[in-house]
Design a protein around this motif. Sequence first.
Motif, PDB file in Angstrom:
ATOM      1  N   ILE A 119      15.254  35.427  58.145  1.00 43.52           N
ATOM      2  CA  ILE A 119      15.270  36.728  58.821  1.00 43.52           C
ATOM      3  C   ILE A 119      14.410  36.641  60.083  1.00 43.52           C
ATOM      4  O   ILE A 119      13.198  36.431  59.996  1.00 43.52           O
ATOM      5  N   THR A 123      14.462  41.347  63.590  1.00 44.99           N
ATOM      6  CA  THR A 123      15.198  42.059  62.546  1.00 44.99           C
ATOM      7  C   THR A 123      14.236  42.744  61.587  1.00 44.99           C
ATOM      8  O   THR A 123      14.463  43.877  61.157  1.00 44.99           O
ATOM      9  N   HIS A 248      23.380  50.849  64.414  1.00 41.99           N
ATOM     10  CA  HIS A 248      23.026  49.430  64.475  1.00 41.99           C
ATOM     11  C   HIS A 248      24.130  48.617  63.820  1.00 41.99           C
ATOM     12  O   HIS A 248      24.847  49.109  62.947  1.00 41.99           O
ATOM     13  N   THR A 250      25.002  44.951  61.706  1.00 38.19           N
ATOM     14  CA  THR A 250      24.348  43.933  60.883  1.00 38.19           C
ATOM     15  C   THR A 250      25.321  42.816  60.556  1.00 38.19           C
ATOM     16  O   THR A 250      26.526  43.050  60.415  1.00 38.19           O
ATOM     17  N   GLU A 263      20.692  39.372  60.300  1.00 40.73           N
ATOM     18  CA  GLU A 263      20.348  39.939  61.596  1.00 40.73           C
ATOM     19  C   GLU A 263      20.744  41.411  61.669  1.00 40.73           C
ATOM     20  O   GLU A 263      21.805  41.808  61.160  1.00 40.73           O
ATOM     21  N   LEU A 264      19.881  42.198  62.296  1.00 38.87           N
ATOM     22  CA  LEU A 264      20.184  43.591  62.604  1.00 38.87           C
ATOM     23  C   LEU A 264      20.158  43.724  64.117  1.00 38.87           C
ATOM     24  O   LEU A 264      19.210  43.265  64.766  1.00 38.87           O
ATOM     25  N   SER A 265      21.185  44.305  64.684  1.00 39.41           N
ATOM     26  CA  SER A 265      21.281  44.393  66.141  1.00 39.41           C
ATOM     27  C   SER A 265      20.363  45.488  66.688  1.00 39.41           C
ATOM     28  O   SER A 265      19.901  46.371  65.959  1.00 39.41           O
TER      29      SER A 265
END
Length: 310
Positions: A119, A123, A248, A250, A263-265
């Motif tokens: 991670i 993120t 968001h 993901t 990943e989270l944008s």
Amino acid sequence: MHPLLLRTRARIRDATKPLAEAAVGALTIAMLRTTRYFDPTKTANLFGRITRFIGPRLREDRIGRENLKAAFPEKSPEEIETILAGVWDNLGRIGAEFAHLDHIWDYDPDHPEKSRVEIPPRTHELFAQLKDDGKPALIFASHLGNWELPALAAVAHGLDAAILFRRPNSESADRAIEQIRAVKMGTLIAAGRDAPLKLAEALQKGQHVAMLVDQYLTNGVEVTFFGRKTRANPMLARLLRQVDCPIHGTRIIRLPNNRFRAELSEEVKPVRDASGQIDIQGTMQAITSVVEGWIREYPDQWLWLHRRWR
């Protein structure tokens, strides 16, 4: 063919449909239960090899090849076949990993190098922001990498999440799958007529609503995807009209050695019209463009096997 024969065939098909669905359900349950007895890594490797062998013999292989040629006209036939083989490999691995969803999420913040899931720091920051900002949020995902794992990421970071999912046709398979999904995956909301109402209620309660957004919808809004017109489900943008909140994206990408990167944008800004109201088509185009960018990075991890353009 004679009309009487056509009616007879239709009646036989209707009569045997429940039996076929029951058989599929029983097979699904047996596979899930059997797979759980084996090591998830070895099973994923095996299932990947199996689907790489079987996939090219199925009708969906032709659909995938046509899609890839249209999306990447600059790629050689050899490159297309390499990508397509990766697509089948990824699909097989997801099947094996699904049986172990209740314990496949492996992330130790004290020893990230030993964890199955990687991670990035940003993120972590974004998840903390979503958790602590006191707002609901809309989170979109696509059929990329392992698309079952983002829900686990949300719950692992303490988000109160509501997940939209589609039930299988077989009731017995649905029960078995839902039992697996119910572990560490937040609130599950089945797709259907009442789903938009339930999702809106979840947002109003401050939950983080997540859904897949990359499949064709006949009555959807027109968007451009890899330079071609298609239709996208407008549900996310319509929910945003009811409850104004952050958006968001993901994704959980497959890495070598049976590892993943979650990943989270950054926040995806919605498109608004002159009056300030959410522009449904424009917002879905913005989301579709993010998904296209993800796929261009990892084309062998997206599900090219369905008819995205019609």
